[in-house]
Scaffold this active site. Structure first.
Site, mmCIF file in Angstrom:
data_model
loop_
_atom_site.group_PDB
_atom_site.id
_atom_site.type_symbol
_atom_site.label_atom_id
_atom_site.label_comp_id
_atom_site.label_asym_id
_atom_site.label_seq_id
_atom_site.Cartn_x
_atom_site.Cartn_y
_atom_site.Cartn_z
ATOM 1 N N LYS A 52 0.842 -1.196 0.000
ATOM 2 C CA LYS A 52 0.000 0.000 0.000
ATOM 3 C C LYS A 52 0.882 1.253 0.000
ATOM 4 C CE LYS A 52 -3.813 -2.487 1.940
ATOM 5 N NZ LYS A 52 -4.513 -3.029 3.090
ATOM 6 N N GLN A 96 -5.132 -1.914 9.245
ATOM 7 C CA GLN A 96 -4.968 -3.253 8.651
ATOM 8 C C GLN A 96 -5.593 -4.307 9.572
ATOM 9 O OE1 GLN A 96 -3.494 -3.811 5.505
ATOM 10 N NE2 GLN A 96 -4.346 -5.834 5.816
ATOM 11 N N ASP A 119 -11.660 2.048 3.418
ATOM 12 C CA ASP A 119 -11.982 0.620 3.290
ATOM 13 C C ASP A 119 -13.497 0.425 3.171
ATOM 14 O OD1 ASP A 119 -10.001 -1.254 3.081
ATOM 15 O OD2 ASP A 119 -9.580 -1.365 5.232
#
Ligand code: NAD
Length: 287
Positions: A52, A96, A119
């Site tokens: 990322k 994460q 997300d």
């Protein structure tokens, strides 16, 4: 059978994101910014976070990485999220997952400002997807929609079957296909006569998490098959949920693993971050 090449689609989308990010930076004097938080040292998560970061650099974004020890207290993580929520240079915040068991994942998702929730796991964003009035979509289903668009695969009126009902793949996938006028069926571990249902699918999306779960018998001739699975074999190879060789005799098109859905996920995270940056700038302009 056509191989639906996620790397090719990803490259095309990344070129567009990079161009738009440059224009954004020129117009505002600062780039889109993504903060990624990693708690603990899970090796797979570390690889995802590193990729990322790499994507941010490649696309001219500001990238900030926070690596916290596995014994981080939930309150400290929430405090960091609160700081990032208020940081004007950060437009997207990604924690994460999975988190260590001592931390309540739901509390963390709820703490992220929905406007920075790239997300799209916050209930406010989930609700917006249900309504069809959204800014962010979870990255994996968003990437699948992008592959279908790139290869001009028609969805309207088609029978779409999804195997898997997770919050991050199956459920949002169903909503996106429905929004594009697909006729959608969601199957799961309790579904009876699974093969009977999958054999009706014009578009079959497989997100089960079991190596080579779908074979040619489960696929209607001419179907488009999307394989979301990432499974590691004992010898370290990555295989999908679909037996690609077997279905290649009946399907009209399919995504391989690796090189199909996987490359799209981080690309869509970048797109969500750019969208977040643009929306924040627009709101600031409006006053
Ligand atoms: P999950 O474990 O949360 O969900 C699996 C789903 O499969 C469940 O809804 C379950 O009901 C269903 N299922 C299990 N056994 C079944 C059976 N016998 N018959 C029918 N349905 C069954 O998984 P997930 O998070 O949705 O991920 C699915 C797969 O996709 C995993 O391999 C994961 O690694 C992969 N994945 C890939 C990406 C990517 O970027 N390519 C992103 C997310 C997940």
């Amino acid at each position: 059978m056509i191989r639906l090449d996620g790397k090719e689609v990803s490259l095309s989308v990344r070129t567009e994101i990079k161009r738009e990010a440059e224009a954004f930076t020129q117009a505002h004097g600062y780039p889109p910014g993504l903060a990624v938080i990693l708690v603990g040292d899970d090796p797979a998560s570390s690889v995802y976070v590193r990729n990322k970061e790499k994507a941010c650099v490649e696309m001219g974004f500001l990238s900030r990485k926070y690596e916290l020890p596995a014994d981080t207290k939930q309150a400290d993580l929430l405090a960091l999220i609160d700081t990032l929520n208020r940081d004007p240079r950060i437009h997207g915040i990604l924690v994460q997952l999975p988190l260590p068991k001592t931390i309540d994942e739901n509390a963390v998702i709820l703490a992220i400002d929905p406007d920075k929730d790239v997300d799209a796991f916050h209930p406010a964003n989930v609700g917006r997807i249900v309504e069809g009035n959204y800014s962010f979509v979870p990255c994996t289903p968003a990437g699948i929609m992008e592959i279908l668009k790139y290869y001009r695969i028609p969805i309207a009126g088609k029978r779409c079957v999804i195997i898997g009902r997770s919050n991050i793949v199956g459920k949002p996938m169903a909503l996106l296909l429905l929004e594009q006028d697909g006729t959608v069926t969601v199957c799961h571990s309790k579904t009876e006569n699974l093969t009977e249902i999958t054999r009706t699918a014009d578009i079959l999306v497989v997100a089960v998490g079991r190596a080579k779960f779908v074979n040619a018998d489960m696929v209607k001739p001419g179907a488009v098959v999307i394989d979301v699975g990432i499974n590691r074999t004992p010898d370290g190879k990555v295989v999908g949920d679909v037996d690609y060789e077997s279905i290649s005799l009946v399907a009209s098109a399919a995504t391989p693993v690796p090189g199909g859905v996987g490359p799209m996920t981080i690309t869509m995270l970048m797109r969500n971050t750019l969208t977040a940056a643009k929306r924040t700038a627009e709101r600031k302009n409006q006053g």
